[in-house]
Design a protein around this motif. Sequence first.
Motif, mmCIF file in Angstrom:
data_model
loop_
_atom_site.group_PDB
_atom_site.id
_atom_site.type_symbol
_atom_site.label_atom_id
_atom_site.label_comp_id
_atom_site.label_asym_id
_atom_site.label_seq_id
_atom_site.Cartn_x
_atom_site.Cartn_y
_atom_site.Cartn_z
ATOM 1 N N SER A 65 0.755 -1.279 -0.056
ATOM 2 C CA SER A 65 -0.116 0.165 -0.015
ATOM 3 C C SER A 65 0.905 1.199 -0.022
ATOM 4 N N ILE A 66 1.865 1.311 0.641
ATOM 5 C CA ILE A 66 2.927 2.378 0.925
ATOM 6 C C ILE A 66 3.522 2.444 -0.692
ATOM 7 N N GLU A 67 4.265 1.517 -1.238
ATOM 8 C CA GLU A 67 4.491 1.581 -2.698
ATOM 9 C C GLU A 67 3.528 2.223 -3.549
ATOM 10 N N ASP A 68 2.207 1.652 -3.482
ATOM 11 C CA ASP A 68 0.882 2.156 -4.385
ATOM 12 C C ASP A 68 1.001 3.813 -4.097
ATOM 13 N N GLN A 69 0.987 4.136 -2.906
ATOM 14 C CA GLN A 69 0.822 5.497 -2.534
ATOM 15 C C GLN A 69 1.962 6.522 -3.376
ATOM 16 N N LEU A 70 3.276 5.954 -3.094
ATOM 17 C CA LEU A 70 4.504 6.870 -3.629
ATOM 18 C C LEU A 70 4.280 6.767 -5.256
ATOM 19 N N ARG A 71 3.842 5.627 -5.805
ATOM 20 C CA ARG A 71 3.811 5.798 -7.060
ATOM 21 C C ARG A 71 2.682 6.655 -7.715
ATOM 22 N N ALA A 125 11.566 -5.312 4.610
ATOM 23 C CA ALA A 125 11.721 -3.743 4.728
ATOM 24 C C ALA A 125 12.861 -3.174 4.028
ATOM 25 N N TYR A 126 14.002 -3.606 4.540
ATOM 26 C CA TYR A 126 15.147 -3.053 4.254
ATOM 27 C C TYR A 126 15.513 -3.386 2.669
ATOM 28 N N ALA A 127 15.398 -4.445 2.026
ATOM 29 C CA ALA A 127 15.305 -4.818 0.782
ATOM 30 C C ALA A 127 14.324 -3.880 -0.269
ATOM 31 N N TRP A 128 13.329 -3.446 0.294
ATOM 32 C CA TRP A 128 12.436 -2.723 -0.196
ATOM 33 C C TRP A 128 12.776 -1.296 -0.322
ATOM 34 N N LEU A 129 13.246 -1.024 0.933
ATOM 35 C CA LEU A 129 14.043 0.646 1.011
ATOM 36 C C LEU A 129 14.983 0.718 -0.004
ATOM 37 N N TYR A 130 16.039 -0.341 0.048
ATOM 38 C CA TYR A 130 17.120 -0.235 -0.962
ATOM 39 C C TYR A 130 16.573 -0.148 -2.297
ATOM 40 N N GLU A 131 15.478 -0.611 -2.776
ATOM 41 C CA GLU A 131 14.911 -0.495 -3.998
ATOM 42 C C GLU A 131 14.266 0.701 -4.297
ATOM 43 N N VAL A 132 13.536 1.110 -3.243
ATOM 44 C CA VAL A 132 12.940 2.455 -3.470
ATOM 45 C C VAL A 132 14.065 3.654 -3.531
ATOM 46 N N GLY A 133 15.271 3.443 -2.933
ATOM 47 C CA GLY A 133 16.174 4.277 -2.924
ATOM 48 C C GLY A 133 16.863 4.631 -4.601
ATOM 49 N N LYS A 134 16.416 3.929 -5.268
ATOM 50 C CA LYS A 134 16.916 4.021 -6.613
ATOM 51 C C LYS A 134 16.035 5.080 -7.540
ATOM 52 N N TYR A 135 14.742 5.353 -6.780
ATOM 53 C CA TYR A 135 13.990 6.300 -7.452
ATOM 54 C C TYR A 135 13.794 7.428 -6.717
ATOM 55 N N MET A 136 14.140 7.579 -5.215
ATOM 56 C CA MET A 136 13.973 8.709 -4.515
ATOM 57 C C MET A 136 15.043 8.824 -3.356
ATOM 58 N N GLU A 137 15.145 9.610 -2.805
ATOM 59 C CA GLU A 137 15.971 9.838 -1.407
ATOM 60 C C GLU A 137 15.205 9.308 -0.344
ATOM 61 N N VAL A 138 15.803 8.363 0.582
ATOM 62 C CA VAL A 138 15.181 7.795 1.519
ATOM 63 C C VAL A 138 15.966 8.190 2.858
ATOM 64 N N TYR A 139 15.552 8.905 3.932
ATOM 65 C CA TYR A 139 16.274 9.060 5.165
ATOM 66 C C TYR A 139 15.453 8.467 6.291
ATOM 67 N N GLN A 140 16.126 8.296 7.390
ATOM 68 C CA GLN A 140 15.695 7.856 8.724
ATOM 69 C C GLN A 140 15.683 8.597 9.690
#
Length: 242
Positions: A65-71, A125-140
Amino acid sequence: MVSGELFGIDVHEPAEALPTLSPVIPCAVQPLNSEGYADYLWTGVDGRQQVERKTWYELLGGLDSIEDQLRRQLAAHPSIRLILIVEGVAVPSPTGTTIFKETTKGKRHLFYAGKSYFLGPMKGAYAWLYEVGKYMEVYQTPTYGSTLNMLASFYKADQKPEHTTFHRYLKDITFHPNPMVQRLMGMGGHLGIGATRAEALIKRFGTVYNVATATPEMLASVEGIGKAVAVKFLRGVGRPDV
């Protein structure tokens, strides 16, 4: 129409956002999500920026659901930079993943174990964040207060037309046609041996080895190389006898 001059805070974000941010940056609560934007929106010298905030609770509760929202946010406003902030403290445990909550005891801020997820979804979740980082910046960030501090810093930095960050560390890389000069510059660039001095030393001594094994007095006899520079260079390349 959402104003780009103010730092926009979506109406669904925690109520503490406005009183925390308003003393330091111009901001307003706005219906950002309903217009297809992320949770925070502002305009800087490089254009518009938006930030979506998610907690570890939300990530571990369902990534689809989070990925759908970001898309959808990317599709609705493709020209706006999208940043993802993941908030909270999550720690792998023998039985899965434990989320820690913040509490205050006196002047200390402490974290205590809260909800646990026993299916061990943190690796996913870590693997997902790694992939998301290819499309946008990710901070924690560990807490919502930290998130607000980060957002205020982002906004302030974005209002400056020019930054000097790293300028004193990142120097232009220059290449010399003489490989001996180039090598000496690589060895001694941080020790005061730039292109001019390296050329003079190689012209006198012929090789980097001869320069590195010379005495301080020999190096200082070269024009432009003083005794202090000679000693600094030789000590810097590991000459214990100098």
